[in-house]
Design an enzyme around this catalytic site. Structure first.
Site, PDB file in Angstrom:
ATOM      1  N   LYS A  16       0.830  -1.220   0.000  1.00 50.00           N
ATOM      2  CA  LYS A  16       0.000   0.000   0.000  1.00 50.00           C
ATOM      3  C   LYS A  16       0.864   1.270   0.000  1.00 50.00           C
ATOM      4  O   LYS A  16       0.555   2.219  -0.696  1.00 50.00           O
ATOM      5  CB  LYS A  16      -0.926   0.037   1.237  1.00 50.00           C
ATOM      6  CG  LYS A  16      -1.895  -1.125   1.325  1.00 50.00           C
ATOM      7  CD  LYS A  16      -2.912  -0.919   2.447  1.00 50.00           C
ATOM      8  CE  LYS A  16      -2.315  -0.835   3.842  1.00 50.00           C
ATOM      9  NZ  LYS A  16      -1.651  -2.080   4.311  1.00 50.00           N
ATOM     10  N   ARG A  92      -9.218   0.509   9.514  1.00 50.66           N
ATOM     11  CA  ARG A  92      -8.718  -0.821   9.860  1.00 50.66           C
ATOM     12  C   ARG A  92      -9.746  -1.615  10.652  1.00 50.66           C
ATOM     13  O   ARG A  92      -9.479  -2.747  11.027  1.00 50.66           O
ATOM     14  CB  ARG A  92      -7.444  -0.688  10.676  1.00 50.66           C
ATOM     15  CG  ARG A  92      -6.164  -0.842   9.845  1.00 50.66           C
ATOM     16  CD  ARG A  92      -5.003  -0.676  10.776  1.00 50.66           C
ATOM     17  NE  ARG A  92      -3.759  -1.268  10.388  1.00 50.66           N
ATOM     18  CZ  ARG A  92      -2.816  -0.667   9.681  1.00 50.66           C
ATOM     19  NH1 ARG A  92      -3.013   0.513   9.161  1.00 50.66           N
ATOM     20  NH2 ARG A  92      -1.659  -1.262   9.477  1.00 50.66           N
ATOM     21  N   ARG A 159      12.009  -2.100  11.096  1.00 52.38           N
ATOM     22  CA  ARG A 159      10.977  -1.502  11.946  1.00 52.38           C
ATOM     23  C   ARG A 159      10.738  -2.404  13.151  1.00 52.38           C
ATOM     24  O   ARG A 159      10.750  -3.615  13.015  1.00 52.38           O
ATOM     25  CB  ARG A 159       9.668  -1.356  11.154  1.00 52.38           C
ATOM     26  CG  ARG A 159       9.478   0.009  10.541  1.00 52.38           C
ATOM     27  CD  ARG A 159       8.302   0.067   9.606  1.00 52.38           C
ATOM     28  NE  ARG A 159       7.045  -0.416  10.170  1.00 52.38           N
ATOM     29  CZ  ARG A 159       5.870  -0.332   9.541  1.00 52.38           C
ATOM     30  NH1 ARG A 159       5.816   0.217   8.337  1.00 52.38           N
ATOM     31  NH2 ARG A 159       4.769  -0.783  10.092  1.00 52.38           N
ATOM     32  N   ARG A 170       0.195  -8.798  13.833  1.00 48.51           N
ATOM     33  CA  ARG A 170      -0.419  -7.798  12.943  1.00 48.51           C
ATOM     34  C   ARG A 170      -1.342  -8.479  11.932  1.00 48.51           C
ATOM     35  O   ARG A 170      -2.414  -7.954  11.612  1.00 48.51           O
ATOM     36  CB  ARG A 170       0.667  -6.985  12.216  1.00 48.51           C
ATOM     37  CG  ARG A 170       1.368  -5.998  13.142  1.00 48.51           C
ATOM     38  CD  ARG A 170       2.664  -5.499  12.539  1.00 48.51           C
ATOM     39  NE  ARG A 170       2.468  -4.661  11.377  1.00 48.51           N
ATOM     40  CZ  ARG A 170       3.432  -4.399  10.496  1.00 48.51           C
ATOM     41  NH1 ARG A 170       4.630  -4.937  10.633  1.00 48.51           N
ATOM     42  NH2 ARG A 170       3.183  -3.612   9.473  1.00 48.51           N
TER      43      ARG A 170
HETATM   44  P1  AMP Z   1       1.282   0.503   9.071  1.00 48.93           P
HETATM   45  O1  AMP Z   1       2.512   1.290   8.827  1.00 48.93           O
HETATM   46  O2  AMP Z   1       0.109   0.972   8.262  1.00 48.93           O
HETATM   47  O3  AMP Z   1       1.507  -0.990   8.960  1.00 48.93           O
HETATM   48  O4  AMP Z   1       0.839   0.770  10.615  1.00 48.93           O
HETATM   49  C1  AMP Z   1       1.704   0.442  11.670  1.00 48.93           C
HETATM   50  C2  AMP Z   1       0.942   0.374  12.995  1.00 48.93           C
HETATM   51  O5  AMP Z   1       0.295   1.642  13.251  1.00 48.93           O
HETATM   52  C3  AMP Z   1      -0.201  -0.634  13.034  1.00 48.93           C
HETATM   53  O6  AMP Z   1       0.259  -1.943  13.344  1.00 48.93           O
HETATM   54  C4  AMP Z   1      -1.071  -0.045  14.144  1.00 48.93           C
HETATM   55  O7  AMP Z   1      -0.509  -0.288  15.410  1.00 48.93           O
HETATM   56  C5  AMP Z   1      -0.963   1.440  13.876  1.00 48.93           C
HETATM   57  N1  AMP Z   1      -2.040   1.919  12.945  1.00 48.93           N
HETATM   58  C6  AMP Z   1      -1.881   2.378  11.666  1.00 48.93           C
HETATM   59  N2  AMP Z   1      -3.079   2.714  11.140  1.00 48.93           N
HETATM   60  C7  AMP Z   1      -4.011   2.445  12.092  1.00 48.93           C
HETATM   61  C8  AMP Z   1      -5.425   2.549  12.140  1.00 48.93           C
HETATM   62  N3  AMP Z   1      -6.157   2.968  11.092  1.00 48.93           N
HETATM   63  N4  AMP Z   1      -6.055   2.186  13.306  1.00 48.93           N
HETATM   64  C9  AMP Z   1      -5.348   1.746  14.359  1.00 48.93           C
HETATM   65  N5  AMP Z   1      -4.009   1.609  14.379  1.00 48.93           N
HETATM   66  C10 AMP Z   1      -3.340   1.949  13.254  1.00 48.93           C
END
Ligand code: AMP
Length: 215
Positions: A16, A92, A159, A170
């Site tokens: 994404k 999400r 990360r 996740r």
């Molecule tokens: P990502 O970089 O999109 O994989 O997001 C990393 C982490 O940020 C996720 O594992 C969640 O802990 C948090 N996060 C990102 N977007 C959301 C969302 N829409 N709702 C809740 N937590 C989020």
């Protein structure tokens, strides 16, 4: 028409971030990404909320979702400031999807389809530049010099949430909370499926064709 309002859905590791960056550049729209916004504000004090931890980082390091109150506010502010956008990492869960429907209409809803075993390989092998955020992979996309970013010379790091244990969590959270969101857009006839398993360039050409056909 006005600038397109695009939602991109898919599991963690589906690509994404990469495809959203392409979309933002090609269609001249804002890239709104909750993951980056939360990483930039990971030490924000949220102890006034009645939730399990005091900062976003503590949720993220465990692979859990950050509370809706925090994330909804970030997205509402970002969308208010944007004309067209590509929204990445939100909604999400179904409550966030309901919240989003109050904030804006969408012109295109893309879903990047990738199998779970491919997601685990991609995420655990991912390395990111600590300076500019560029993505690499220990096997599939190595930098010229190990550990050093080709773009800016910054140090490449893993990360905290790309370790195998957190990746599994996740993906479990994704199946439980986010798959219903995919089904929701699908049932409304809005979901545009794109095969996310090709090379980034192959996926990009499918993404572009899908957006052009839908707008
Ligand atoms: P990502 O970089 O999109 O994989 O997001 C990393 C982490 O940020 C996720 O594992 C969640 O802990 C948090 N996060 C990102 N977007 C959301 C969302 N829409 N709702 C809740 N937590 C989020």
């Amino acid at each position: 028409m006005a600038e397109p309002r695009i939602l991109i859905l898919g599991a963690p590791g589906a690509g994404k971030g990469t495809q959203s960056a392409n979309i933002a550049e090609a269609y001249d729209v804002e890239h709104v990404t909750t993951g980056d916004a939360l990483r930039a504000n990971s030490e924000m004090d949220i102890s006034h909320l009645d939730v399990a931890h005091d900062t976003p980082r503590e949720f993220m390091d465990r692979g859990e979702l950050v509370p809706d109150e925090v994330v909804n506010e970030i997205v509402a502010q970002a969308l208010e400031a944007a004309d067209g956008f590509v929204l990445d990492g939100y909604p999400r869960n179904m409550d966030q999807a309901a919240e989003l429907s109050e904030m804006t209409d969408l012109d295109v809803v893309l879903y990047l389809d990738v199998t779970e075993s491919e997601l685990v390989d991609r995420l655990t092998g991912r390395r990111v530049c600590s300076e500019c955020g560029a993505n690499y992979h220990v096997e599939f996309d190595q930098p010229d010099e190990p550990g050093v970013c080709d773009e800016c010379g910054g140090e490449l790091i893993q990360r905290d949430d790309d370790t195998e244990e957190t990746v599994r969590e996740r993906l479990r959270v994704y199946r439980e909370n986010t798959e219903p969101v995919i089904d929701y857009y699908d049932e409304r006839g809005q979901l545009e499926r794109v095969d996310g398993e090709g090379t980034p360039d192959e996926v990009w050409s499918d993404v572009q064709a899908t957006i052009d056909a839908a707008t």
